[in-house]
Structure formats: structure tokens, C-alpha cells
Design an enzyme around this catalytic site. Structure first.
Site, short mmCIF file in Angstrom:
data_model
loop_
_atom_site.label_atom_id
_atom_site.label_comp_id
_atom_site.label_asym_id
_atom_site.label_seq_id
_atom_site.Cartn_x
_atom_site.Cartn_y
_atom_site.Cartn_z
N LYS A 1 0.85 -1.20 0.00
CA LYS A 1 0.00 0.00 0.00
C LYS A 1 0.88 1.24 0.00
CE LYS A 1 -4.19 1.49 2.42
NZ LYS A 1 -4.88 1.39 3.72
C1 E4P Z 1 -8.14 2.65 3.64
O1 E4P Z 1 -7.48 1.72 3.27
C2 E4P Z 1 -8.03 3.28 4.96
O2 E4P Z 1 -7.42 2.36 5.84
C3 E4P Z 1 -9.33 3.63 5.59
O3 E4P Z 1 -10.43 3.16 4.86
C4 E4P Z 1 -9.44 4.97 6.17
O4 E4P Z 1 -10.69 5.10 6.80
P1 E4P Z 1 -11.01 6.25 7.83
O5 E4P Z 1 -11.24 7.51 7.07
O6 E4P Z 1 -12.28 5.79 8.51
O7 E4P Z 1 -9.85 6.36 8.77
#
Ligand code: E4P
Length: 218
Positions: A87
Site C-alpha cells: 500500500k
Molecule cells: C483505507 O485503506 C483506509 O485504511 C481507511 O479506509 C481509512 O478510513 P477512515 O477515514 O475511517 O480512517
């Protein structure tokens, strides 16, 4: 549509896996910190533990912000397990690293995407997944779902194979609306996924069926 759970909590991952509808897991440095997982070795071990709990892709985020650092960290993550997806943040260095990993056949998830232009760049760099954060856009009075629609249109226009991973999903309606507009994947908390089970008429109907069965089988 694929369902990923967005957490580093092993109990929640196990619960979602037991439901039989889980296709993968996404994590990020904040989610790892929330579980108290710190230090390189503990973090790497935790990713392997997650991979051993689920069948699908597990996104593991690099912490480096420079290109060389991303490559070094990403290679280390990819070597951990064949379910790992590297990622990377949507930055200039992240896009360059995405191209490097996609050329090597290593899966990538380009994260922190807030515009259609950013998603287009990630697709051109060969990203496996692109993660638009719909909840965080909604938080600042911007339509997160409209972004998913724009990216869907663009990817379909050119036949990009990059999957649209709707991230920062907060509740059931996000999931349903993402499904209506053709997101390939959603990632969200267990509460949003399990929330899809609920309907009061199901509960009322089941209670009636049980009562009628018991009446007739006394
Ligand atoms: C995506 O991969 C992120 O980990 C995540 O969806 C972020 O979500 P949040 O805005 O609820 O922190």
C-alpha cells in the site's frame, strides 16, 4: 463486489472471516497503532498473522515517504506472504513506486486518493487497487460517492483494470451506494459489514415463524 475489512484487530478479522463473505483486509499505520502494534518486527509479524486468518489480499502500508525507502519497505512487505498487497500513498514517489512494483508483478494499493485525476495516475502506473476515501470526503462536505462515479466512468472509458476500492466506508448506506455505482471493492469496519444483516422485519418475521412452529409442535 469484494468486501474487505478495514482493521488490524485480529478478533474482528476472525469474526468477519467466519461470516464467510470476507475477501481481504486493509490496514494503515493508524489502525496498527490503534491495536498497540509498534516496532518493525511486531508490525511484520502482525501482517503475517492477518494473512494466516484470511484467504484474500492484505494491504500493508509503507511508512517511508521517499522513493528508495518505499521500494525497500515494499519489497520487505511483499516478501512476507503472497497475500500481501503493498500500500503506497498517492504522492509523486508513491506513483513511481507503484510503477516499479506493478512492473515486477507485485500487487499494489494506492491510498489517500481524493480526486479523479489522482485515481487516473494510479491506474496508469498499474495499480492493482486505487483507494478513494469516501468517508473523509463526506466529512468535509464533499460528495465521496460522486468521486467513485467519476473514477468508474474514467476507468470504463479506457478499460483500466485497476480495481476501485472504496475506502473510508463508514456505514451500510456507503456500501449499498458503492455497489449501485459499481465500486469493485469496499473496505470498512465490521460494524458496517455486519450492519447489512439487519432489518426489523426479518426479526419480526422470524419471531412469528418460531412462535407458529412451537404452537403446532407442542
Ligand atoms: C483505507 O485503506 C483506509 O485504511 C481507511 O479506509 C481509512 O478510513 P477512515 O477515514 O475511517 O480512517
Amino acid at each position: 463486489m469484494k468486501f474487505f475489512i478495514d482493521t488490524a484487530n485480529l478478533a474482528q478479522i476472525e469474526e468477519a472471516q467466519a461470516l464467510g463473505v470476507l475477501d481481504g483486509v486493509t490496514t494503515n499505520p493508524s489502525l496498527m497503532a490503534k491495536e498497540g502494534i509498534t516496532g518493525k518486527n511486531n508490525i511484520l509479524k502482525h501482517y503475517v498473522d492477518i494473512c494466516n486468518l484470511v484467504d484474500g489480499d492484505v494491504s500493508a502500508e509503507v511508512n517511508a515517504v521517499d522513493y528508495e525507502g518505499m521500494i525497500k519497505e515494499g519489497e520487505e512487505l511483499a516478501d512476507l506472504h503472497d497475500q500481501i498487497v503493498v500500500k503506497l500513498p498517492l504522492t509523486k514517489e508513491g506513483i513511481m513506486a507503484c510503477k516499479y512494483f506493478s512492473d515486477k508483478g507485485i500487487k499494489t494499493n494506492v491510498t489517500l486518493v481524493f480526486s479523479a485525476g489522482q485515481a487516473l495516475l494510479a491506474a496508469k502506473a498499474g495499480a492493482t487497487y486505487v483507494s478513494p476515501f469516501i468517508g473523509r470526503l463526506d466529512d468535509v462536505s464533499t460528495d465521496g460517492l460522486a468521486l467513485i462515479e467519476d473514477i468508474r466512468l474514467i476507468f470504463d472509458n479506457y478499460g483500466y483494470e485497476t480495481e476501485i476500492l472504496a475506502a473510508s466506508v463508514r456505514h451500510t448506506m456507503h456500501i449499498i451506494n458503492c455497489a449501485k455505482i459499481g465500486a469493485d471493492v469496499i473496505t470498512g469496519p465490521l460494524s458496517a459489514i455486519a450492519g447489512l444483516l439487519k432489518h426489523p422485519l426479518t426479526d419480526i418475521g422470524l419471531a412469528q415463524f418460531i412462535a407458529d412452529f412451537e404452537k403446532g409442535n407442542k
